[in-house]
Write an enzyme that holds these catalytic residues in place. Structure first.
Site, short mmCIF file in Angstrom:
data_model
loop_
_atom_site.label_atom_id
_atom_site.label_comp_id
_atom_site.label_asym_id
_atom_site.label_seq_id
_atom_site.Cartn_x
_atom_site.Cartn_y
_atom_site.Cartn_z
N ARG A 131 -76.65 96.15 -72.67
CA ARG A 131 -75.50 96.65 -72.00
C ARG A 131 -75.24 98.05 -71.91
NH1 ARG A 131 -74.31 92.12 -69.10
NH2 ARG A 131 -74.20 90.29 -70.54
N GLY A 191 -53.60 82.86 -71.57
CA GLY A 191 -52.74 82.63 -70.52
C GLY A 191 -52.05 81.34 -70.44
N HIS A 211 -73.32 87.10 -74.80
CA HIS A 211 -73.57 87.35 -76.14
C HIS A 211 -73.07 86.46 -77.20
CE1 HIS A 211 -75.33 90.88 -74.57
NE2 HIS A 211 -74.66 91.01 -73.93
N ARG A 212 -73.80 85.33 -77.58
CA ARG A 212 -73.20 84.18 -78.75
C ARG A 212 -73.80 84.28 -79.98
NH1 ARG A 212 -74.22 82.09 -73.58
NH2 ARG A 212 -76.33 81.10 -74.32
#
Length: 255
Positions: free
Chosen positions: A209, A113, A102-103
């Site tokens: 969703r 990380g 979803h942009r």
């Protein structure tokens, strides 16, 4: 295994290594917002009222409930973009990889990380998570697994997570860069991110969703991202109740 959704277990590790823990729940916190039903009204009325539309800022949006419903029903979407909600989300990495499909209308910043040592917190499905898929893509359903399948899932995932994190720590201890060592970690690792959206982009997300009895178009989301969506929806419903009601009344289709 058989954990409830809110349960977390922790393993015993040596003093030199971090304790690996397992979670079955996701969390969503609304950290800031500028979102109200009145935002929709002044944005919509500028097309006909010009500067007089600013008067809507001080008026009760309840009197214009019909306008919000009209905009939703006839899919005049841009007035629903003049607001903002920022969420802090903690969920497994595989959820975020789906999420970032979803942009339009979304901004993301996720834990890295490369720049920090990642904590050993991993996702294991709770007892209510359906484990068995039946049917074919686009027309399948999930059903409960057997006790044996549930026990197997928990045992195999936890063992795999422990081994992966031990390998990660071994490389870090040997001086291997964090951005290289993280490659051994699975997508079941918990991560965290800020996600900012407006009501229109959130409605599009929820339409795809989440499953809902009022949805005109069926959706088949993975349960873990649906858990995130349900919590975001609950926050939004309290901020913009008229917009939320119109969304449901018109089939949960983003305008």
């Amino acid at each position: 295994m058989s954990q409830t959704p809110a349960e977390s277990t922790e393993s015993a590790e040596s003093p030199d290594s971090a304790a690996v823990s397992f979670r079955s729940e996701v969390t969503v916190e609304l950290v800031k917002h500028s979102a109200a039903d009145s935002d929709v009204l002044w944005a919509a009325r500028v097309s006909t009222a010009g500067e007089q539309s600013l008067e809507e800022l001080q008026k009760d949006p309840e009197r214009s409930k019909g306008l919000i419903n009209y905009l939703m029903r006839d899919r005049h979407g841009s007035p629903f973009e003049h607001n903002s909600m920022t969420f802090f989300i903690s969920a497994p990495i595989f959820v975020f990889r789906e999420f970032m499909r979803h942009r339009v209308g979304w901004s993301y910043n996720e834990e890295s990380g490369r720049y920090r040592q990642l904590d050993p917190v991993f996702y294991v499905p709770g007892a209510s998570r359906k484990l068995v898929q039946q049917g074919r893509p686009g027309k399948y359903e999930f059903v409960d697994g057997t006790p044996e399948q549930s026990d197997l899932t928990g045992r195999v995932m936890e063992d795999s997570y422990r081994r992966a994190y031990e390998a990660y720590q071994e490389m870090l201890a040997a001086g291997v860069a964090r951005e290289v060592a993280r490659a051994v970690l699975p997508v079941g690792l918990f991560s965290s991110m800020y996600a900012t959206c407006n009501a229109r982009s959130l409605m599009h997300f929820l339409g795809l969703r989440t499953q809902h009895e009022q949805a005109k178009v069926p959706s088949f989301p993975q349960r873990e991202i649906e858990m995130v969506g349900e919590q975001m929806e609950a926050h939004w419903a309290t901020l913009m109740p008229l917009t939320y009601g119109a969304f449901n009344a018109n089939g949960r289709i983003a305008p």
